[in-house]
Design a protein around this motif. Sequence first.
Motif, PDB file in Angstrom:
ATOM      1  N   GLN A 120      43.696  36.140  27.750  1.00 58.30           N
ATOM      2  CA  GLN A 120      44.622  36.423  28.848  1.00 58.30           C
ATOM      3  C   GLN A 120      45.923  37.017  28.317  1.00 58.30           C
ATOM      4  OE1 GLN A 120      44.998  33.076  31.457  1.00 58.30           O
ATOM      5  NE2 GLN A 120      46.966  33.783  32.195  1.00 58.30           N
ATOM      6  N   ASN A 121      46.431  36.415  27.262  1.00 61.12           N
ATOM      7  CA  ASN A 121      47.654  36.952  26.673  1.00 61.12           C
ATOM      8  C   ASN A 121      47.421  38.310  26.044  1.00 61.12           C
ATOM      9  OD1 ASN A 121      49.348  34.894  27.375  1.00 61.12           O
ATOM     10  ND2 ASN A 121      48.914  33.696  25.552  1.00 61.12           N
ATOM     11  N   LYS A 122      46.207  38.474  25.546  1.00 58.18           N
ATOM     12  CA  LYS A 122      45.857  39.719  24.902  1.00 58.18           C
ATOM     13  C   LYS A 122      45.653  40.820  25.930  1.00 58.18           C
ATOM     14  CE  LYS A 122      41.969  40.166  22.525  1.00 58.18           C
ATOM     15  NZ  LYS A 122      40.876  39.888  21.583  1.00 58.18           N
ATOM     16  N   GLY A 123      45.465  40.411  27.165  1.00 58.21           N
ATOM     17  CA  GLY A 123      45.204  41.405  28.201  1.00 58.21           C
ATOM     18  C   GLY A 123      43.800  41.946  28.130  1.00 58.21           C
ATOM     19  N   ALA A 124      42.898  41.145  27.600  1.00 61.65           N
ATOM     20  CA  ALA A 124      41.513  41.582  27.519  1.00 61.65           C
ATOM     21  C   ALA A 124      40.701  40.839  28.564  1.00 61.65           C
ATOM     22  CB  ALA A 124      40.960  41.300  26.128  1.00 61.65           C
ATOM     23  N   ALA A 125      39.673  41.501  29.014  1.00 62.99           N
ATOM     24  CA  ALA A 125      38.813  40.846  29.999  1.00 62.99           C
ATOM     25  C   ALA A 125      38.001  39.769  29.301  1.00 62.99           C
ATOM     26  CB  ALA A 125      37.881  41.855  30.634  1.00 62.99           C
ATOM     27  N   HIS A 126      37.926  38.635  29.939  1.00 60.58           N
ATOM     28  CA  HIS A 126      37.204  37.516  29.346  1.00 60.58           C
ATOM     29  C   HIS A 126      35.872  37.372  30.051  1.00 60.58           C
ATOM     30  CE1 HIS A 126      36.421  33.288  28.199  1.00 60.58           C
ATOM     31  NE2 HIS A 126      37.038  33.670  27.110  1.00 60.58           N
ATOM     32  N   PHE A 127      34.836  37.325  29.246  1.00 60.52           N
ATOM     33  CA  PHE A 127      33.515  37.155  29.850  1.00 60.52           C
ATOM     34  C   PHE A 127      33.250  35.674  30.025  1.00 60.52           C
ATOM     35  CE2 PHE A 127      28.984  37.238  30.217  1.00 60.52           C
ATOM     36  CZ  PHE A 127      28.757  38.406  30.909  1.00 60.52           C
ATOM     37  N   PRO A 128      32.724  35.167  31.114  1.00 54.75           N
ATOM     38  CA  PRO A 128      32.315  35.855  32.329  1.00 54.75           C
ATOM     39  C   PRO A 128      33.382  35.823  33.439  1.00 54.75           C
ATOM     40  CG  PRO A 128      31.400  33.655  32.280  1.00 54.75           C
ATOM     41  CD  PRO A 128      32.278  33.787  31.082  1.00 54.75           C
ATOM     42  N   HIS A 129      34.593  35.388  33.121  1.00 56.42           N
ATOM     43  CA  HIS A 129      35.602  35.242  34.165  1.00 56.42           C
ATOM     44  C   HIS A 129      35.927  36.569  34.832  1.00 56.42           C
ATOM     45  CE1 HIS A 129      36.000  31.691  31.734  1.00 56.42           C
ATOM     46  NE2 HIS A 129      36.802  31.139  32.611  1.00 56.42           N
ATOM     47  N   ASP A 130      36.074  37.598  33.998  1.00 55.37           N
ATOM     48  CA  ASP A 130      36.572  38.863  34.525  1.00 55.37           C
ATOM     49  C   ASP A 130      35.469  39.880  34.753  1.00 55.37           C
ATOM     50  OD1 ASP A 130      39.166  38.011  34.622  1.00 55.37           O
ATOM     51  OD2 ASP A 130      39.502  38.421  32.516  1.00 55.37           O
ATOM     52  N   PHE A 131      34.270  39.392  34.966  1.00 56.35           N
ATOM     53  CA  PHE A 131      33.172  40.308  35.247  1.00 56.35           C
ATOM     54  C   PHE A 131      32.460  39.869  36.525  1.00 56.35           C
ATOM     55  CE2 PHE A 131      34.171  41.042  30.914  1.00 56.35           C
ATOM     56  CZ  PHE A 131      33.883  42.373  30.689  1.00 56.35           C
ATOM     57  N   PRO A 132      33.140  39.978  37.657  1.00 55.45           N
ATOM     58  CA  PRO A 132      32.530  39.457  38.886  1.00 55.45           C
ATOM     59  C   PRO A 132      31.308  40.242  39.328  1.00 55.45           C
ATOM     60  CG  PRO A 132      34.520  40.652  39.406  1.00 55.45           C
ATOM     61  CD  PRO A 132      34.433  40.605  37.910  1.00 55.45           C
ATOM     62  N   ASP A 133      31.111  41.423  38.752  1.00 51.75           N
ATOM     63  CA  ASP A 133      29.971  42.219  39.191  1.00 51.75           C
ATOM     64  C   ASP A 133      28.727  41.960  38.344  1.00 51.75           C
ATOM     65  OD1 ASP A 133      31.371  43.245  37.110  1.00 51.75           O
ATOM     66  OD2 ASP A 133      30.976  45.344  37.597  1.00 51.75           O
ATOM     67  N   CYS A 134      28.884  41.249  37.238  1.00 55.19           N
ATOM     68  CA  CYS A 134      27.713  40.919  36.426  1.00 55.19           C
ATOM     69  C   CYS A 134      27.004  39.709  37.027  1.00 55.19           C
ATOM     70  CB  CYS A 134      28.133  40.542  35.009  1.00 55.19           C
ATOM     71  SG  CYS A 134      28.802  41.892  34.105  1.00 55.19           S
ATOM     72  N   PRO A 135      25.718  39.596  36.815  1.00 53.40           N
ATOM     73  CA  PRO A 135      25.031  38.387  37.300  1.00 53.40           C
ATOM     74  C   PRO A 135      25.671  37.122  36.725  1.00 53.40           C
ATOM     75  CG  PRO A 135      23.456  39.979  36.460  1.00 53.40           C
ATOM     76  CD  PRO A 135      24.796  40.559  36.201  1.00 53.40           C
ATOM     77  N   ALA A 136      26.018  37.187  35.458  1.00 49.59           N
ATOM     78  CA  ALA A 136      26.622  36.007  34.833  1.00 49.59           C
ATOM     79  C   ALA A 136      27.965  35.690  35.480  1.00 49.59           C
ATOM     80  CB  ALA A 136      26.805  36.253  33.339  1.00 49.59           C
ATOM     81  N   GLY A 137      28.714  36.749  35.766  1.00 45.42           N
ATOM     82  CA  GLY A 137      30.014  36.544  36.394  1.00 45.42           C
ATOM     83  C   GLY A 137      29.881  35.953  37.779  1.00 45.42           C
ATOM     84  N   MET A 138      28.855  36.414  38.495  1.00 46.11           N
ATOM     85  CA  MET A 138      28.649  35.876  39.847  1.00 46.11           C
ATOM     86  C   MET A 138      28.271  34.401  39.788  1.00 46.11           C
ATOM     87  SD  MET A 138      26.879  38.674  42.237  1.00 46.11           S
ATOM     88  CE  MET A 138      26.088  39.684  41.044  1.00 46.11           C
TER      89      MET A 138
END
Lengths: 162, 1039
Positions: B683-701
């Motif tokens: 979060q501090n790095k400003g990078a997307a964290h898997f699976p939190h920031d991938f709502p379109d992936c099956p895992a994210g869902m």
Amino acid sequence: MVRFKSRYLLCEVCFADPRSRQCLEERAVFSAVRDAIARAHGDYGAACCAVSFTVKYLNAYTGILLLRCRKEHYRLLWSALPFIIHLESRGQRQPCRISSIHVGGTIRTCQRFLIRYNRQQLLRMLPGCQSEEERESVHRAVLSCSLKQLEEEGSSRDEDSD
Amino acid sequence: MTEKKKKKTKIWYPHTSENLFSMSGAKGKKYAKKMRNQPSSVTFPSTDFGQNSGGSSSQDRTQRGNGDPQYQWQGGVSGGFQQQRGHWSQPPGPSHQGQFRGGVRGQRGRGDWQGGQLGHRTHQGYQRHSQELPKFITASYFAQARAAEVNAMLKAVKNKNANSQVFQALPKHMRRRAMSHNIKRLPRRLQTIAKKEADKTSQQKKEVSKTKSRKARRRHGNLLLEFNRRQRKNLWLETHIWHAKRFHMVKKWGYCLGDKPTAKCYRACYRAMTKHCLLQDLSYQCCLELRGAEDDLLKALARVTSTDMGATFAAVACLSGKRQGSLVLYRADHYPQEPLGQVTFIWKPKKVPSEERQLWIWTHPTSKQDLLSELLSVCQCSEPIEPRAPIPGPATSSWKVEQKAEAELLGRKRKRNDKEGEEAVALKKIIGDGTRPPNQPVSWRSETTGIVISDLTMEILRYRLIGPLSHCVLADAFKPASDCKESDDVTEGPCPWWLKHCKDADNLSIHHRQKDTFQLLKGVGSPAEIPAGTVLGLTVDDPRLNLPNKRSQSMPDPSQLQDLQKIRQLTLSGVAAECAWSSIWDQAVRDNVTENKIPEKELNHMKSELLVPGSHLSLGPKDSRIPILLVQQPGKQTGEELSGWGSGWDVLVPKGWGMAFWIPFIYRGARAGGLQEGLKHSQNKGAAHFPHDFPDCPAGMRFAKEQENELADKFKRRPPAKRPNYIKHGSIAPFCCPWQQLAEEWEIIVKDSGEEQPAALKGRERPLSAVQGCEEDLLKSAESPSKLRLGLQLEGIEVDAGVSVTESKKACAEGIAGFRVLRSRNVLRQLSVWCRPTSGKGQRGQRLVPSFQQELTPESAVSISAANPISLVWARLTLLKKGSPALHAMISIPTAEDFEQLSKDPVYCGPQEPKHRDHFKHKIKQIKKSKKKKKSPAEETSEGSKTSSPDGGVCSDLTLGLWPEPLPSVTSHCSRVTIGFVTQGDFSLAVGCGEALGFVSLTGLLHVLSRQPADRRGLVLMRNAASLQYRFAKLRIEV
């Protein structure tokens, strides 16, 4: 252990008319006894006996009553019983007489006494039977209330429930 | 003579047994049990007025539990009946019980009796009791009644109270010590009863647990057995025990992982990340290995990636094996849709030009199955290889056999005289994936191309060191392996692979170069100076040997000045491709290393036998050499400030060596972090964290769903008065972001507003009033979908939209998102430039804009949004002033007045959302009331509550403070139009203000940007779900 001790009065109700046995109900008995105490001993007596007074058991067919009262005041109740001359039920007054046959400290002793008492009565009836049929039926009745049969029944019921 | 109906009278007086009804379950049951054998009163039925009114009441009373005596009584009497009936030659009636029941209900029994007794009476017409009762008593009747009573009393007297034991009924003087224990101490007449009782209680008692004493349980073999049992369901990492003592463990993704330390160390962990080193065990990440010809592999993998997003598997730096790459993979040929997950990958460097290439794809365990199946289909790998066939080394096979034996052992019941000790010796710690059945294939081969895909889950451990001094920790902890001398060749050392390896001069030279490079690392200021994703292979000695006596912080040593020239070269060009090579790529070597690890016990024993206690133990040739791989993790790459924050190294270690590498890191002052720290890092790095920031992936869902359930549960656990009423706060979805609905609604809004006022889209130089008017339009048009959802089925277009929503919901249920997340690099770059204000203080960014960038015009905005329908953009938000964003905060568009106020008032925080009305509160109350009404008659019977529960299930959708499905319009629900939601938000210690990561609708964003004044561009409002206060935030898109 500290507990409230009670006295149980085993009484027998005798009606003038056997048909009026149907009005033998807990409520009728309760109110009749309560009124009798009030008449005989006044408000004091009524209040003393009211504390834990109940009709514990009642059998309209045999006219057996079991009353409970606190140990301290059972004499008030006891002495009031002869003054009951009728039971009132469904608006009808049935003349009757209540005689106490046993005073016990527990229900169990009263039950034991009742068994003995009833057996005695049955046995006393047996020689007095007039017809053969009567004799037969009384005989059967005596046999039917033997202990052995009861135990068998009891064990079979236990098995069912388990 | 008389009819005989047995029935209990009602109990009238409250002090007797009215309280029976109020008795609660257990107490009532106990009482009922006690009264089971007690006779109850017997009166004539109260059919005085010709009504059989008593029937139902008597049935009611049977439920009280002491219905038995009635029965008993009846049994005794009816026995008499039957005899009599026989005697009077009456037609035989039903059985006892049936007769009794019949008597109560239909009074048939009475008729029989009367007929039998009196002969001249008929069944019907005798309704009044006075007529039925005879005037005289016969002897037989008298005897019957007495006998029945005697029986009832006998039963009451003989059966003691159920609540006491037999010996308790004995008088005090007959009691003896330990009577309850020893039956023979009882009087003989009671012994049989007591025995029965004892049997009964022993049956009821719980089975005595077979647990051993603590000492026995903690014995090594038994402990291992227990550990192995416990990790059958959820995998344990090798550092599990270490973590379990210090961390809150969570069961996630089939693993047992440390969530966060039990110590209070939020800030300490942040400090470790920024100043020293934070250590994280990422061994749960799964590694998939692809082997095959380079062209075949690239061709196959090109289908799951797109050059649109940037570098792919074929990137030159990555392909040579010098660098690690990071990608988002999509389902084959579906590029903008159906992403599968984020991966990182490393190619094995080429030694010989025409070599078979090897590729490791590291993925998160939630997306592993999706990815694996997709890769298998892409590479046409359908032929599973038997687990043992491709592995020639005896090491793994023997391990498998052991595992099998162990499974057998675990399956069997433990017995005392089992020779447990012997088997405990054979027992071994599970290393690697213990949950997998031994015969499940882990690798697949393609017949056409020869590509082999294997699942290397848990085969290779991955530790992440984050922080500017992580290379110091590494340099202190590892000692590059010493060479093998020819003279050592005689002894069969524990490291046969190293002997073989050292015979090759090439290998040796590579090792020396790696050693030199590694030593150079000490002189580097921070891992961020080294090119991103640099891979460095290394072979090290057993790190347990040079363990310091005390835990200390490892610091860079400025006295050991390095060759500055070489360091500069390292930071500029990175590690040479040859240096990236490591033996860890070789399965046989890995197995060998795992197999030949010196156990801790032996090592300690050797240490204790040292001549000088505490001196360095040197094993010489017997020392194990472990091939490892160091991978540089880039820090913050995007954005202007704090670049390089949170960079570090990943260490890849062969399995089995987990604790041996972990402890040395800890002893060098690395602080251990869990999943939460990892999240904060990204979060501090400003990078997307898997699976939190991938709502379109099956895992994210899946993750979103889990999170929603978790949050909703947590919410419902609180008393209603102590939880926020989200309806009143105007938060529609506080637990789960309705991305689909958001994206679709924005499409509709823009379409509508575009149709109505095409002229209104006139760029940025519009006067404020026009902007204001436009905002009103926006609100108006935004309301239209809300009408659609609230009113349901109104007009043609709207119904269409509704249908599409339901369709998309269906799609969501299947695991395919209907929306997309924009990942195209070019578009994101463009957006990122547009988001920056063109004038004012933030102008610095303007200079960075390359010349090819388009100007932000409505036309270009429309073209972008048309090219990417129903899309979301990942954005980073920084709060201007106070406030800390929370999960699922709403991102909204400020109105013109808000801007005006902001420019007027320097301390203006933001507008307030007016309080909403909770329309559902009334409904919930009504439901509650009706529930209560339903309950009150059903109180007596337990069945009543059971039957009402399905009704409760229907009502449970309505929870106070939560919007029930279907949701109203997401965008226009509040006073400011919503364009997105926050997925991660917190006060950022790195920046010193509230910072959030979230998604906004692409169409909405373009719409906003094109309407905002140039100097205010990118300013949005943000509001937490449980707050009414909007706060200004700066929206940035960082590529």
